[in-house]
Design a protein around this motif. Structure first.
Motif, short mmCIF file in Angstrom:
data_model
loop_
_atom_site.label_atom_id
_atom_site.label_comp_id
_atom_site.label_asym_id
_atom_site.label_seq_id
_atom_site.Cartn_x
_atom_site.Cartn_y
_atom_site.Cartn_z
N GLN A 131 88.21 -103.04 28.22
CA GLN A 131 88.19 -104.51 28.02
C GLN A 131 88.23 -105.27 29.34
O GLN A 131 87.98 -106.46 29.39
CB GLN A 131 89.37 -104.96 27.14
N ALA A 132 88.61 -104.55 30.42
CA ALA A 132 88.70 -105.22 31.72
C ALA A 132 88.70 -104.19 32.84
O ALA A 132 89.01 -103.02 32.61
CB ALA A 132 89.98 -106.06 31.79
N VAL A 133 88.38 -104.66 34.04
CA VAL A 133 88.48 -103.84 35.25
C VAL A 133 89.21 -104.70 36.28
O VAL A 133 88.99 -105.91 36.35
CB VAL A 133 87.08 -103.45 35.77
N ILE A 134 90.09 -104.07 37.05
CA ILE A 134 90.75 -104.80 38.14
C ILE A 134 90.28 -104.22 39.46
O ILE A 134 90.33 -103.00 39.66
CB ILE A 134 92.29 -104.70 38.04
N GLY A 135 89.80 -105.10 40.34
CA GLY A 135 89.31 -104.61 41.63
C GLY A 135 89.33 -105.66 42.71
O GLY A 135 89.65 -106.83 42.45
N ASP A 136 88.97 -105.25 43.92
CA ASP A 136 88.98 -106.15 45.08
C ASP A 136 87.97 -107.29 44.90
O ASP A 136 86.81 -107.06 44.52
CB ASP A 136 88.64 -105.38 46.35
N ASN A 137 88.41 -108.51 45.19
CA ASN A 137 87.61 -109.71 44.91
C ASN A 137 86.18 -109.68 45.47
O ASN A 137 85.22 -109.91 44.73
CB ASN A 137 88.35 -110.99 45.36
N ALA A 138 86.04 -109.35 46.75
CA ALA A 138 84.70 -109.42 47.35
C ALA A 138 83.76 -108.40 46.72
O ALA A 138 82.55 -108.64 46.60
CB ALA A 138 84.79 -109.21 48.86
N VAL A 139 84.31 -107.29 46.27
CA VAL A 139 83.48 -106.22 45.70
C VAL A 139 83.04 -106.57 44.28
O VAL A 139 81.86 -106.41 43.93
CB VAL A 139 84.25 -104.88 45.74
N VAL A 140 83.96 -107.09 43.48
CA VAL A 140 83.55 -107.44 42.11
C VAL A 140 82.65 -108.69 42.12
O VAL A 140 81.72 -108.77 41.32
CB VAL A 140 84.77 -107.59 41.15
N LYS A 141 82.89 -109.59 43.04
CA LYS A 141 81.99 -110.76 43.17
C LYS A 141 80.58 -110.30 43.52
O LYS A 141 79.59 -110.79 42.97
CB LYS A 141 82.48 -111.71 44.28
N VAL A 197 87.82 -108.33 36.03
CA VAL A 197 86.45 -108.48 35.52
C VAL A 197 86.49 -108.30 34.00
O VAL A 197 87.06 -107.33 33.51
CB VAL A 197 85.52 -107.38 36.09
N VAL A 198 85.92 -109.25 33.26
CA VAL A 198 85.87 -109.16 31.79
C VAL A 198 84.49 -109.60 31.31
O VAL A 198 83.77 -110.30 32.02
CB VAL A 198 86.96 -110.06 31.12
N PRO A 199 84.12 -109.20 30.10
CA PRO A 199 82.86 -109.70 29.53
C PRO A 199 82.91 -111.23 29.40
O PRO A 199 83.98 -111.80 29.17
CB PRO A 199 82.81 -109.04 28.15
N GLU A 200 81.74 -111.88 29.56
CA GLU A 200 81.65 -113.34 29.55
C GLU A 200 82.38 -113.99 28.38
O GLU A 200 83.02 -115.01 28.52
CB GLU A 200 80.18 -113.75 29.52
N LEU A 249 96.22 -108.86 29.29
CA LEU A 249 95.69 -107.48 29.31
C LEU A 249 96.61 -106.50 28.58
O LEU A 249 96.27 -105.33 28.42
CB LEU A 249 95.50 -107.00 30.75
N LYS A 250 97.75 -107.00 28.12
CA LYS A 250 98.69 -106.14 27.40
C LYS A 250 98.00 -105.50 26.20
O LYS A 250 97.37 -106.20 25.40
CB LYS A 250 99.89 -106.96 26.94
N GLY A 251 98.08 -104.17 26.13
CA GLY A 251 97.49 -103.45 25.01
C GLY A 251 95.98 -103.24 25.13
O GLY A 251 95.35 -102.65 24.26
N LYS A 252 95.39 -103.74 26.21
CA LYS A 252 93.94 -103.59 26.43
C LYS A 252 93.66 -102.42 27.38
O LYS A 252 94.50 -102.09 28.22
CB LYS A 252 93.38 -104.89 27.04
N LYS A 253 92.49 -101.85 27.23
CA LYS A 253 92.11 -100.76 28.14
C LYS A 253 91.59 -101.33 29.44
O LYS A 253 90.62 -102.10 29.46
CB LYS A 253 91.04 -99.88 27.50
N ILE A 254 92.24 -100.94 30.55
CA ILE A 254 91.94 -101.51 31.86
C ILE A 254 91.42 -100.41 32.79
O ILE A 254 92.07 -99.38 32.95
CB ILE A 254 93.24 -102.08 32.49
N GLY A 255 90.29 -100.65 33.41
CA GLY A 255 89.73 -99.68 34.35
C GLY A 255 90.08 -100.03 35.79
O GLY A 255 90.06 -101.21 36.17
N VAL A 256 90.42 -99.00 36.56
CA VAL A 256 90.71 -99.19 37.99
C VAL A 256 90.17 -98.00 38.76
O VAL A 256 89.90 -96.94 38.18
CB VAL A 256 92.24 -99.30 38.27
#
Ligand code: ARG
Length: 249
Positions: free
Chosen positions: A177-187, A117-120, A130-137
């Motif tokens: 800068q991004a979040v990684i998560g399960d597809n159905a949940v982020v959708k 998930v990223v800003p539009e 995502l290298k060097g970016k802050k990623i939320g999980v």
């Protein structure tokens, strides 16, 4: 005559004593971390509702098992299962070889994968970006593992949250800068929060994941019942009805 009657009375008495001891007489608890819509969330009465709750209820109906869903923190969910606080974990849990060492899983009941998930307006178009970016999980999820595999277990850029909701909120607030998560949940989140102005990014490296319902290792009796119930709801169309309710046709 008299002895026959007393024999019948004795048999009835025995049956009454035996009956409550059968498996169906007890209530089983199924833990789910209920900030993971559409799989599990809390309604206004603070009951766990969603796809997993419906699947568990349908399995209960088929097997006669009395199963109650209980909101259980994700961190500690597996431990709660293993120490007996709950009998089942039904929380959109991906079956992984690592987890299979400490728990037994049902047949898979849902196919998933990770999404970013990223800003539009973001230029991020892959995991490599995502290298060097802050990623939320969410701590300890398969999203966390995907991030660790890419950037190392100890990467300070992997920011861990108790729930995916908290991670996404931090992304909204500009702390990630991004979040990684399960597809159905982020959708589901994007659909319900158009104001967040997020978009989703797929990566070729994301593998298929399969959710399973977990029981304590060796609890074959309960696992067999759950699998029997899953088979029955797939066969009679009730699984499909539940699927359509949450994900459309
Ligand atoms: N499928 C992912 C995993 O098993 C995330 C599950 C998180 N579930 C939840 N209810 N918060 O790691």
């Amino acid at each position: 005559m008299k002895s026959a009657r007393s024999l019948i009375a004795t048999l009835i008495a025995c049956a009454c004593v035996i009956a409550p001891a059968t498996a169906s007489a007890r209530t089983y608890t199924a833990g789910a971390e209920a900030t993971f819509a559409p799989f599990e969330s809390l309604n206004q009465k603070r009951e766990v509702v969603g796809f997993d709750a419906d699947i568990i209820a349908a399995i209960g109906k088929k097997t006669g098992l009395d199963i109650k869903m209980v909101n259980t923190p994700w961190e500690g969910l597996f431990m709660s299962l293993n120490n007996g606080d709950i009998d089942i974990a039904a929380s959109a849990i991906t079956i992984t070889p690592d987890r299979q060492k400490t728990m037994d899983f049902s047949q898979p009941y849902f196919e998933a994968q990770q999404l970013i998930v990223v800003p539009e307006g973001s230029k991020i178009a892959s995991m490599a970006d995502l290298k060097g970016k802050k990623i939320g999980v969410q701590t300890g999820t398969t999203g966390d593992i995907v991030a660790q595999d890419a950037f190392g277990k100890t990467s300070p850029n992997i920011r861990r949250y108790e729930s995916i909701t908290l991670a996404v909120q931090e992304l909204r607030d500009g702390g990630l800068q991004a979040v990684i998560g399960d597809n159905a949940v982020v959708k589901n989140y994007l659909k319900n929060n158009p104001g967040a102005k997020f978009k989703l990014v797929d990566d070729k490296g994301f593998k298929k994941e399969y959710y399973g319902i977990a029981v304590r290792k060796g609890n074959k009796q309960l696992l067999d019942q759950i699998n029997k119930g899953l088979g029955a709801i797939k066969a009679d169309g009730s699984y499909q009805t539940i699927y359509n309710k949450y994900f459309g046709k």
